[in-house]
Design a protein around this motif. Structure first.
Motif, short mmCIF file in Angstrom:
data_model
loop_
_atom_site.label_atom_id
_atom_site.label_comp_id
_atom_site.label_asym_id
_atom_site.label_seq_id
_atom_site.Cartn_x
_atom_site.Cartn_y
_atom_site.Cartn_z
N ALA A 1 2.13 7.42 -6.15
CA ALA A 1 1.00 8.24 -6.59
C ALA A 1 1.14 9.67 -6.10
O ALA A 1 0.85 10.62 -6.83
CB ALA A 1 -0.31 7.62 -6.08
N CYS B 1 -5.32 3.31 -4.08
CA CYS B 1 -4.11 2.54 -3.78
C CYS B 1 -4.32 1.66 -2.55
O CYS B 1 -3.86 0.51 -2.51
CB CYS B 1 -2.93 3.48 -3.55
SG CYS B 1 -2.34 4.33 -5.02
N LEU C 1 2.79 2.14 -3.22
CA LEU C 1 1.86 2.61 -4.24
C LEU C 1 1.45 4.06 -3.97
O LEU C 1 1.41 4.90 -4.87
CB LEU C 1 0.61 1.72 -4.28
CG LEU C 1 0.74 0.34 -4.92
CD1 LEU C 1 -0.54 -0.47 -4.68
CD2 LEU C 1 1.02 0.45 -6.41
N GLN C 2 1.13 4.34 -2.71
CA GLN C 2 0.71 5.69 -2.37
C GLN C 2 1.84 6.70 -2.53
O GLN C 2 1.61 7.84 -2.97
CB GLN C 2 0.17 5.72 -0.93
CG GLN C 2 -1.17 5.03 -0.77
CD GLN C 2 -1.74 5.22 0.62
OE1 GLN C 2 -1.00 5.31 1.60
NE2 GLN C 2 -3.05 5.29 0.72
N GLU D 1 0.81 -1.22 0.00
CA GLU D 1 0.00 0.00 0.00
C GLU D 1 0.85 1.27 0.00
O GLU D 1 0.64 2.17 -0.84
CB GLU D 1 -0.92 0.02 1.22
CG GLU D 1 -1.79 1.27 1.27
CD GLU D 1 -2.29 1.60 2.67
OE1 GLU D 1 -3.34 2.26 2.78
OE2 GLU D 1 -1.62 1.23 3.66
N GLY E 1 -4.09 -2.16 -2.60
CA GLY E 1 -2.85 -2.61 -2.01
C GLY E 1 -3.00 -3.43 -0.74
O GLY E 1 -2.25 -4.38 -0.53
#
Length: 219
Positions: free
Chosen positions: A77, A90, A73-74, A70, A94
């Motif tokens: 982003a 996300c 991904l964040q 997670e 995730g």
């Protein structure tokens, strides 16, 4: 990493990520955006679960799902300028995928082919690693099976015969089948979330491939 701590002095976050606003770097600004209000790191990691499935699942979520899937991904982003809707997507993808990934890893650690995984099937058992797989088995086991697990799991001298007995308990209690269903369900949650996400089609396709690779694997 459930939140990045902003502190004084060196102001280092988790694993050396610098989060002080004075740096002014994109990474620092992105990390600061991901820190929930008032978030602080816990002193020390989550420890053994003593038979609790809930505690074992918490380890899966916070050690793997959030930290390994997670949050990266964040962070990506946020660096790309993603808004709160993107960051939420996300998380929706995730967290269940990260949990499925770790559950698969736990299964492979006990039932995988060492020639493929590159890892002994004895290591996790000798260490006494308390996984959801083991927690489910302990919850369902009869007294004799509980004694077997308590005696063998965590024994640094465990041999393959003892490990086979443990695997037998995990199978006969239905723990292995339950974890396989948990993996399938979490994979489904992750890929279903992509249909509601603001990600472009190319990103969705890539994330579908990642979800399959993370859960349907032998190593």
């Amino acid at each position: 990493m459930d939140g990045v701590r902003r502190g004084a002095g060196s102001a280092r976050g988790h694993r050396g990520i610098r989060t002080d606003a004075g740096l002014g770097t994109p990474a620092a600004r992105a990390a600061e955006r991901l820190r929930p209000p008032g978030a602080r790191r816990s002193p020390g990691g989550l420890q053994g679960c003593c038979g609790s499935l809930e505690a074992a699942l918490n380890v899966v979520r916070y050690k793997t799902a959030k930290y390994t899937v997670e949050r990266p991904l964040q962070l990506g982003a946020a660096l790309a300028g993603g808004d709160t809707r993107v960051l939420g997507a996300c998380s929706a993808y995730g967290i269940p995928l990260g949990e499925a990934f770790q559950l698969r890893d736990d299964v492979l650690g006990l039932f995988g082919d060492p020639a493929v995984t590159g890892k002994s099937r004895l290591d996790d058992l000798r260490e006494g690693k308390h996984t959801p797989l083991l927690a489910i088995a302990l919850r369902r086991a009869d007294p004799a099976q509980v004694r077997t697990l308590r005696r063998l799991v965590g024994d640094p001298g465990l041999d393959e015969d003892g490990a086979a007995r443990v695997r037998g308990v995990l199978e006969s209690t239905g723990a292995l089948d339950t974890v396989e269903r948990m993996i399938v369900e979490r994979h489904r949650q992750a890929v279903d979330s992509l249909e509601r996400s603001p990600f472009p089609p190319s990103a969705r396709a890539a994330l579908h491939r990642i979800a399959a690779a993370a859960t349907v694997r032998t190593s």
